[in-house]
Write an enzyme that holds these catalytic residues in place. Structure first.
Site, PDB file in Angstrom:
ATOM      1  CD  GLU A  17      -4.355 -24.458 -10.560  1.00 60.40           C
ATOM      2  OE1 GLU A  17      -4.156 -24.461 -11.801  1.00 60.40           O
ATOM      3  OE2 GLU A  17      -5.061 -25.307  -9.984  1.00 60.40           O
ATOM      4  CG  ASP A 117      -0.800 -31.602  -7.961  1.00 62.85           C
ATOM      5  OD1 ASP A 117      -0.962 -30.386  -8.109  1.00 62.85           O
ATOM      6  OD2 ASP A 117      -1.624 -32.452  -8.355  1.00 62.85           O
ATOM      7  CG  HIS A 174      -8.530 -25.087 -13.981  1.00 61.40           C
ATOM      8  ND1 HIS A 174      -7.818 -26.264 -13.918  1.00 61.40           N
ATOM      9  CD2 HIS A 174      -9.431 -25.244 -14.989  1.00 61.40           C
ATOM     10  CE1 HIS A 174      -8.269 -27.093 -14.852  1.00 61.40           C
ATOM     11  NE2 HIS A 174      -9.243 -26.509 -15.490  1.00 61.40           N
ATOM     12  CG  ASP A 179      -8.857 -27.126  -8.670  1.00 63.89           C
ATOM     13  OD1 ASP A 179     -10.055 -26.841  -8.838  1.00 63.89           O
ATOM     14  OD2 ASP A 179      -8.006 -27.051  -9.580  1.00 63.89           O
TER      15      ASP A 179
END
Length: 212
Positions: A17, A117, A174, A179
């Site tokens: 995140e 990512d 999220h 996740d």
């Protein structure tokens, strides 16, 4: 799954995140949650997890939009180490568990929901800040693409992939760790359904200039 056909034994599912603001506004994203879920591709069980919040250094105050989206609080990131320290801690965590890639054998590869990512968040922030980054982040398994290729469907979001496999999202959408756990469930089901698991994406080659 035929263990002998596996190019590596462990799939390290990573879903970070990052700092963000309301849609449409330009933003220099910084990682604020770094979770890794280690799926054993022989047993299809999650056997290890690494989790750390990360303190941003450019925009240190989380926006209300970011806090609401991720559920991460200002106090959690204020108390967390910066990214360079988290990456060092993670590298030690890998070594403690014998998860080491060598020129002769690959023990693990990262698995992600798309290219963001490893490419946009990890490599992007490390490049901007001059943070040393291990080579194992440079190639990965794009599970979103693997899913689309195996089931012959369009690429779709995590909840839709789970639904296609007869499952539902567990936890908070999220939340990086939730996740990651759900993406690991998707990966395990892909293997059960006969999909090969292989590295299908990596950083684009960089233009290299020689100092003359």
């Amino acid at each position: 799954a035929d263990a002998h056909a596996l190019p590596f034994e462990w799939l390290l599912v990573l879903d970070v995140e990052a700092t963000c603001d309301a849609r449409g506004r330009p933003w220099e994203h910084e990682i604020i949650e770094f979770p890794v879920v280690a799926l054993n591709l022989r047993t299809l069980q999650v056997e290890h997890e690494f989790h750390s919040f990360v303190r941003p250094t450019a925009n240190q105050t989380l926006t209300p939009f970011c806090r609401k989206l991720t559920g991460i609080t200002q106090e959690q990131v204020d108390a967390a180490p910066p990214l360079d320290a988290v990456l060092r801690e993670f590298d030690g965590w890998l070594r403690e568990r014998g998860l080491v890639n060598t020129a002769e054998a690959r023990s693990f590869a990262f698995g992600t929901d798309g290219h963001f990512d490893c490419q946009f968040f990890v490599d992007g922030e490390c490049s901007r800040k001059g943070i040393p980054k291990a080579e194992y982040f440079d190639k990965w398994v794009n599970l979103k693409q693997l899913f689309a290729d195996h089931y012959k469907v369009r690429r779709c979001k995590i909840a839709k992939m789970l639904e296609r496999q007869g499952m539902r999202f567990e936890g908070r959408l999220h939340s990086g760790i939730d996740d990651s756990r759900n993406i690991a469930r998707i990966a395990a089901q892909l293997v059960r359904d006969g999909s090969p698991v292989y590295i299908n994406e990596g950083l684009p080659p960089r233009q290299r200039f020689l100092d003359l």
